[in-house]
Scaffold this active site. Structure first.
Site, short mmCIF file in Angstrom:
data_model
loop_
_atom_site.label_atom_id
_atom_site.label_comp_id
_atom_site.label_asym_id
_atom_site.label_seq_id
_atom_site.Cartn_x
_atom_site.Cartn_y
_atom_site.Cartn_z
N CYS A 134 0.84 -1.20 0.00
CA CYS A 134 0.00 0.00 0.00
C CYS A 134 0.87 1.25 0.00
O CYS A 134 1.39 1.65 1.04
CB CYS A 134 -0.94 0.00 1.21
SG CYS A 134 -1.99 1.47 1.31
N CYS A 137 -0.50 4.08 2.15
CA CYS A 137 -0.30 3.86 3.58
C CYS A 137 1.13 4.15 4.02
O CYS A 137 1.36 4.74 5.08
CB CYS A 137 -0.63 2.41 3.94
SG CYS A 137 -2.24 1.82 3.39
N ASP A 138 2.10 3.73 3.20
CA ASP A 138 3.49 3.73 3.64
C ASP A 138 4.43 4.62 2.85
O ASP A 138 5.62 4.72 3.17
CB ASP A 138 4.04 2.29 3.60
CG ASP A 138 3.27 1.36 4.53
OD1 ASP A 138 2.81 1.83 5.58
OD2 ASP A 138 3.13 0.17 4.20
#
Length: 315
Positions: A134, A137-138
């Site tokens: 992701c 997300c990261d």
């Protein structure tokens, strides 16, 4: 008296929410069960620009609008429910979670799909320590660093472009000599001077000491082995259906995706599948929403037919 729903919908992403709206409009009792919060994969998308009516909208915002629409019809929602078992063959169908048991005369499976794994040495070891599925997300963890994206479809290229907001360098490793992504997405990537493509190649191993430091790449045409020093690896090579709990109960293809007819009914009467979990030529938010509509209407019609048959048999 034990409550038996007309329909239970497994999954609260775009397909599941859409199915809930159409079931409610069909005046049947239904509930949506999800292992996490509602919204599905779009909640991880930074920007969506191919959903009709919204030239550009953040994923979480679109998901929020979906849920607001569902709430208008007072559909019951059970979130953060870990599913233990699903019996699709019995009548009524039975879904057991850690929190309770749900029964229904019909089921709509909209559990979606998860990113496929590379299945190479080091992938599991470094998941969460440099291997991520992701970018939204990261991505911020890779400011001024180097990352490797694996894949050649829309997800891989779009996430690669997104990662250039943070990373100094983004390598996109693709097993072919041409991308599968939409032309407009390709054009954006080719114009981005932070992106470098590694064609005709696959990742063979992910290496590091406590965290990702190196990726071993093999050229499929020449057999040449090369190394890319990197801080992170983001695989985007496709999806695997979320069918845990009911694998083997209904007809699936060789990859595990559920096969359906034109009404999205599975091989089990009264059980429907919608969205990314089914065999489909396109996995997009807009097709998932359309699937949910078809599955919801099909469930309503199925229940009407079953109730009529029961009434006729009792005369």
């Amino acid at each position: 008296m034990e409550k038996i729903y007309d329909t239970v919908i497994l999954g609260g992403g775009p397909a599941g929410i859409s199915a809930g709206v159409y079931c409610a409009r069909g005046n049947i009792s239904c509930a949506v069960i999800d292992t996490s919060l509602l919204g599905g994969q779009p909640t991880n998308y930074l920007e969506i620009e191919n959903y009709l009516g919204f030239p550009s909208i953040e994923g979480w915002e679109l998901s929020e609008k979906f849920e607001e629409h569902l709430d208008k019809f007072n559909v019951e929602k059970f979130t953060m429910e870990e599913i233990q078992s699903v019996d699709l063959v019995s009548n009524p169908k039975v879904i057991k979670t850690l929190k309770g048991e749900y029964k229904a005369h019909s089921v709509i499976i909209a559990t979606g799909a998860k990113p496929s794994k590379l299945n190479v040495k080091g992938e599991q070891e470094f998941t969460g320590r440099g291997v991520s599925y992701c970018a939204v997300c990261d991505g911020a963890f890779y400011k001024d660093k180097t990352v490797v994206v694996v894949g050649g479809g829309n997800a891989a290229v779009e996430e690669g472009i997104y990662l250039t907001k943070f990373a100094l360098k983004v390598y996109i490793v693709h097993r072919r000599d041409a991308l599968r992504a939409d032309k407009i997405v390709q054009e954006r990537a080719f114009k981005n001077n932070k992106i470098e493509f590694i064609w005709d190649s696959v990742v063979q191993e992910i290496q590091g000491d406590g965290k990702v430091q190196n990726v071993v790449v093999k050229n499929l045409k020449t057999g040449e082995i090369s190394h890319i020093q990197t801080d992170g690896v983001f695989p985007y090579i496709g999806f695997t259906p979320n069918c845990d709990g009911f694998n083997g109960q209904l007809q699936q293809d060789e990859k595990g995706f559920i096969t359906v007819d034109e009404n999205l009914q599975t091989s089990i009467p009264g059980v429907f599948a919608a969205g990314d979990v089914r065999v489909t030529p396109l996995r997009q938010v807009i097709t998932a929403v359309a699937d949910g509509a078809i599955a919801g209407v099909s469930a309503v019609k199925y229940l009407e037919r079953v109730k009529e048959e029961i009434q006729v048999s009792q005369i």
